[in-house]
Each structure stands twice: as structure tokens, then as C-alpha cells.
Design an enzyme around this catalytic site. Structure first.
Site, PDB file in Angstrom:
ATOM      1  N   HIS A  59       8.087   1.397  -0.647  1.00  0.00           N
ATOM      2  CA  HIS A  59       7.272   0.305  -1.210  1.00  0.00           C
ATOM      3  C   HIS A  59       7.418  -1.000  -0.420  1.00  0.00           C
ATOM      4  O   HIS A  59       7.432  -2.093  -0.998  1.00  0.00           O
ATOM      5  CB  HIS A  59       7.626   0.058  -2.684  1.00  0.00           C
ATOM      6  CG  HIS A  59       7.346   1.237  -3.564  1.00  0.00           C
ATOM      7  ND1 HIS A  59       6.080   1.588  -3.950  1.00  0.00           N
ATOM      8  CD2 HIS A  59       8.174   2.173  -4.098  1.00  0.00           C
ATOM      9  CE1 HIS A  59       6.137   2.685  -4.699  1.00  0.00           C
ATOM     10  NE2 HIS A  59       7.397   3.064  -4.790  1.00  0.00           N
ATOM     11  N   ASN A 132       3.082   3.888 -10.918  1.00  0.00           N
ATOM     12  CA  ASN A 132       2.342   4.339  -9.739  1.00  0.00           C
ATOM     13  C   ASN A 132       0.862   4.347 -10.089  1.00  0.00           C
ATOM     14  O   ASN A 132       0.497   4.297 -11.266  1.00  0.00           O
ATOM     15  CB  ASN A 132       2.766   5.754  -9.340  1.00  0.00           C
ATOM     16  CG  ASN A 132       4.020   5.756  -8.479  1.00  0.00           C
ATOM     17  OD1 ASN A 132       4.247   4.834  -7.698  1.00  0.00           O
ATOM     18  ND2 ASN A 132       4.817   6.787  -8.618  1.00  0.00           N
TER      19      ASN A 132
END
Ligand code: NDP
Length: 514
Positions: A59, A132
Site C-alpha cells: 500500500h 479493500n
């Protein structure tokens, strides 16, 4: 630090006439040896070489902004969460939407899951939703969490991404098939971060002071619609506009086109776990919507761009362990592992006192005198309050009277409901893969048939990746795995991939694991 003087200073405050001073031995010309007494120069050089902090392992590349959460619907019958009560109530929000595998300088328009992290600054501490953009994850056994991420990153020998290691992981851990259906479907390459949903994937609990609770999953649904790019559009933009998603979000907010999302929950009463068609703590499965319809609770709006990226977005740290009273962890093994892993990553990346950073600090009061000192502690550090538990002395800074307990305490203290679940619902090791793991991928495959060209695009996206596999046996195993979703899907994938390889004389690179 926020306000600026009309003249330059050293970091310790001494004023200087300019910001580029050096002290030299004069040669009469511009040249001349530089002296160690050039404090400003030395500070600037030293600071420059220390201005990077560790990049997130996953990320790393993200768009981010701030805004608010607004209560739109009453959920007071199932949770005591204060921020969710009172139609119209608003709380500040920080959001960060990222790719997962690629590094911080990588292009935005690549096929990958998106991290969708939200921090709501409530009157009772920070509530994070670390979601997500897909409702399921690749694995349900947390010991596989680092492995699946590594298999999507770089080969340790060649330092390049490697279809062999990607598919070697997945054919040997086939519970990931459902998540792969999302990754290689249209939603695997969003056109912008404004056009994605967020899903908790993990199961949480909504709790009430009377001891009642429900299991919930969060769905944060975009009001901009789901839009995506094709592989070729994504590839072209990755070259032309690598920061496409960051700029798209900034432009939308700058022009007053504030993106918003509806926040909803699916709800299951604990008595209904046994009759559920799936293990409700399994992150590779969705809760069918017809049986567990979405219930709206609020909306998120982003209306302000960061004024400084590093301060507000890069230093932001989110964790599924950040829960307010009224929301608790369930016995979802992935959630429990993530509750350790995320704050641990922040401690490594930002240092032990990362919660003091303005972007992370809660708006509510904090009192933890048993967590003191540490690097970069710029608070008063609780003065002379006892730094050990059990003290009967009245701490100087403590404004309360007693230790808070029960429903008003931290969720981790609420062991009563957790015990009940452990007795009635033994948690499986989640190791075996069965036919059940292919039922929901099949439902999605059938759902795609209703969307013009979605199945064809899926096969092409998948074939583009599988054709990078140099190991023939691995390709065969991949076709076989998707054949369990649908026999014709397996056959079509094989045909398309092998045709690509034959027609494509540029054979994939050999790798260390060829
Ligand atoms: P439904 O059959 O009621 O609806 C399917 C859902 O799939 C839609 O509501 C939408 O979710 C999502 N969707 C639509 N197009 C795509 C696409 N191209 N790629 C991925 N997702 C898409 O849902 P069920 O609950 O009966 O589940 C059927 C299958 O749908 C599941 O097996 C799962 O694979 C998939 N799905 C289910 C979700 C859930 O939480 N139940 C969520 C997303 C997908 P949304 O409204 O969230 O955009």
C-alpha cells in the site's frame, strides 16, 4: 511550525538573511574551500539525506484527502457507537486509497486490489475502516498473509515482477480463486479512486450496553458509479500519467465535485451463524446479499485536499484495531492478525509515538500514562503521573474519577461476548480447500455473463498475465484451477493464453525459478 516568519532561520531559530549561506576561504574568485562552520549548509545537507522514512511494504502508492462522515440512518438498535448516532451528526474523516503491491513511485493505473482506508475522528477515539475495493481476500489463514503479498511483488533473485511466483502461490493456495476473479475482472483496474467501493471483508461486531451484539460487514459504496479501464488503457496511462488517480481526486475536490460513498452494513444475529451458508468469519467468502441485505448507516464525503502530502497522507497510519465502543473484533482470524500487523507496521515506519502526529491523533482526549517516553515525544509526557499500573495516588493529569469499564471501555476489554462465540463456534484452521471455495467464484462468473463482454474481458486480462508464466506445468495447473469455477472458462483460458504465447514471439523472460 505551521506559521512562517518573514525571514529565514536555522532549525534552532537563529535568524539568517538568506537560505543559501555558506562560509568559504576566499580565493578572490567564487571558489574557496567550505568551512565546517557553514551551519546552514551542513544542516540542509544532513536533513536532505534523512528525509525519507521507510516505505510501506504494501500500500505504498496512494491518493488521499479529508472530509467528513455524516449519519444518515439510525442504527442505534444494533450499536452504541457514538459517531453513528443522531441523524445529521458529522465527524472528521481522513481517507487514503492505494494500490497494494507496487512501490511508492509506481503508476496508478495498474491491475491490483486497492486499499481503502478510512479514519473517523469520533468523540470516543478513532474508528478506522481498513478496507479493500473487493469484498474478499486471497487467503483466510493469516500465516499466509506475508506470502501472498510477496508473491505479487518482486522475485528476490531478479528484482522484477514474476508471473511464475504469482501463479505458483495461487495454484497451491486455491482458496484465492474468488479474489482472483475480482482482480482479473473489470474492477481490478479502476479508472479512479472515486469510482471504487470499499469492503471491510473482515467480520466485526456491533455491540450494545445490554450485552446484545450482531456480526457485521461494512460496505462503503461509491456514489460516482463503478468505472474501470481496460488493460491497454491502463498501460498507456501508466506511461503518460503515472499519477492519474492522485490527480483525479485532487482535481475533483478542487472543482467542488466532492466524491461521496454510502456506508452500509450487512448484519447477522449470532443465533444465525450455524444456519449461514458460509463460515461468516472466512474472508474468502461474501455474505450473500439476498439473505443479508445492506443496511445504510451514513455517508462519507471528501471535500479537502491535503495541504501537505507527507504530513497528512504519508504519515497517516490506519489499523483495523482502532475501534470505538459499540464496535468490536469478531473471531475472524485474518482480522485478529491484521489488528497486530498494522500498528506494528506503523511503529516500525513512523516510530513508537506515531499516534501523536496530527494526522493520526484522535480529536478526543487521550490518557495513557503507562505509554511514555520513546523517540520524538513532543508532549508533556504525563508530568509526574504514575507510570505503572495499580497506583492509588491521584494522577495530576487525570480528569476522570474511576477506571471506565464495560461498554464504555476499550473493545478489547469486552471478553464476555468473545467467550460466548468461542464456546458455540469452534474456529477451523481454515487450511483445506474444497468445492465450496469455487461456488462463489462461479456465482460471480455467472453474474459477469449478464454484463456485456465482462467474461471475455476477464479471460483476456487473465491470459495476458498467465502468458507470462514460463513453466508449462504451472500454466496447466492454472487452467485446471479456473476450470473448477467453470469448465469452459478453464478451456477458453487455455486456448487464449497458449494462442498468445504462440503468436507472441517475444517469449517471457526466464527467471531464477524457471
Ligand atoms: P448479487 O448476485 O446480489 O450481486 C452481485 C454483486 O456483485 C453486485 O451487487 C455488485 O456488488 C457486484 N458486482 C457487479 N458486477 C461486478 C463485477 N463485474 N465484478 C465484481 N463484482 C461485481 O450478490 P450475491 O451476494 O448473491 O453474490 C454473488 C456474487 O457476487 C458473489 O459470489 C460475489 O462473487 C459477488 N459479489 C458479492 C458481494 C457481496 O458482498 N455479497 C459484493 C460484491 C460482489 P456491489 O453492489 O457491492 O458493487
Amino acid at each position: 511550525m505551521g506559521s512562517y516568519l518573514p525571514y529565514y532561520t536555522l532549525a534552532e531559530g537563529a535568524p539568517l538573511p538568506r537560505n543559501d549561506t555558506i562560509k568559504q576561504l576566499s580565493t578572490g574568485s567564487g571558489g574557496g574551500h567550505v568551512l565546517l562552520t557553514s551551519t546552514q549548509l551542513i544542516e540542509q545537507l544532513a536533513h536532505f539525506s534523512r528525509e525519507r522514512i521507510p516505505e510501506r511494504t504494501v500500500h505504498a502508492k496512494a491518493a488521499g484527502a479529508t472530509g467528513y462522515y455524516e449519519v444518515t440512518d439510525d442504527v442505534s438498535d444494533i450499536t452504541d457507537a457514538d459517531f453513528a448516532h443522531g441523524i445529521g451528526k458529522k465527524s472528521d474523516v481522513l481517507m487514503r486509497i492505494s494500490t497494494v503491491g507496487p512501490e511508492r513511485g509506481s503508476a496508478d493505473t495498474v491491475r491490483d486490489f486497492r486499499g481503502f482506508a478510512v479514519k473517523i475522528k469520533t468523540a470516543q477515539g478513532n474508528q478506522d475502516f481498513v478496507c479493500n475495493n473487493q469484498p474478499v481476500f486471497f487467503v483466510r489463514n493469516p500465516s499466509k498473509f506475508p506470502s501472498v503479498n510477496r508473491s505479487h511483488k518482486r522475485n528476490p533473485a531478479t528484482n522484477s515482477s514474476d508471473a511464475n511466483m504469482f501463479w505458483d502461490f495461487h495454484v497451491n493456495n486455491q482458496e484465492s480463486t474468488h479474489a482472483l476473479m475480482f482482480l482479473f475482472g473489470d474492477r481490478g483496474l479502476p479508472s479512479s479512486v472515486r469510482h471504487v467501493n470499499g469492503y471491510s471483508g473482515n467480520t466485526y461486531k456491533f455491540t450494545k450496553a445490554d450485552g446484545t451484539y450482531h456480526y457485521v460487514r461494512f460496505h462503503i459504496k461509491t456514489n460516482q458509479g463503478i468505472h474501470y479501464f481496460t488493460n491497454s488503457e491502463g498501460a498507456e496511462l501508466a506511461g503518460k500519467e503515472p499519477d492519474k488517480h492522485i490527480l483525479d481526486l485532487q482535481d475533483a475536490i478542487n472543482t467542488g465535485d466532492f466524491p461521496s460513498w454510502d456506508v452500509c452494513v450487512q448484519v447477522i444475529h449470532p443465533n444465525d451463524i450455524a444456519s449461514a451458508p458460509i463460515d461468516i468469519f472466512d474472508m474468502t467468502k461474501v455474505w450473500p446479499k439476498k439473505q443479508y441485505p445492506l443496511r445504510k448507516m451514513g455517508r462519507l464525503v471528501l471535500d479537502r485536499n491535503p495541504s501537505n502530502w507527507f504530513a497528512e497522507i504519508e504519515q497517516a497510519a490506519f489499523s483495523p484495531s482502532n475501534m470505538v465502543p459499540g464496535i468490536e473484533p469478531s473471531p475472524d482470524p485474518m482480522l485478529q492478525a491484521r489488528m497486530f500487523a498494522y500498528p506494528d507496521a506503523a511503529r516500525y515506519r513512523l516510530g513508537i509515538n506515531y499516534t501523536f502526529l496530527p494526522t493520526n491523533a484522535p480529536k478526543s482526549e487521550v490518557y495513557v500514562p503507562t505509554e511514555r517516553d520513546g523517540r520524538m515525544n513532543f508532549t508533556s509526557n504525563y508530568g509526574d503521573d504514575p507510570n505503572y499500573v495499580g497506583s492509588k495516588l491521584k494522577p495530576m493529569n487525570f480528569k476522570g474519577t474511576v477506571h471506565r469499564s464495560g461498554q464504555n471501555g476499550h473493545p478489547a476489554n469486552m471478553m464476555k461476548t468473545l467467550d460466548q462465540v468461542e464456546v458455540t463456534t469452534p474456529i477451523t484452521a481454515f487450511t483445506t480447500v474444497s468445492d465450496k471455495d469455487f461456488e462463489q467464484p462461479r456465482a460471480l462468473w455467472e453474474f459477469m455473463a449478464k454484463q456485456d463482454g465482462a467474461q471475455e474481458r476477464f479471460i483476456n486480462n487473465l491470459a495476458a498475465h498467465v502468458s507470462g508464466v514460463t513453466h508449462k506445468m504451472l500454466r496447466e495447473q492454472t487452467y485446471e484451477m479456473f476450470g473448477k469455477v467453470d469448465a469452459k472458462l478453464g478451456e477458453d483460458l487455455k486456448k487464449t493464453t497458449e494462442a498468445k504465447l504462440e503468436g507472441n514471439h517475444a517469449h517471457p523472460h526466464k527467471t531464477a525459478w524457471h
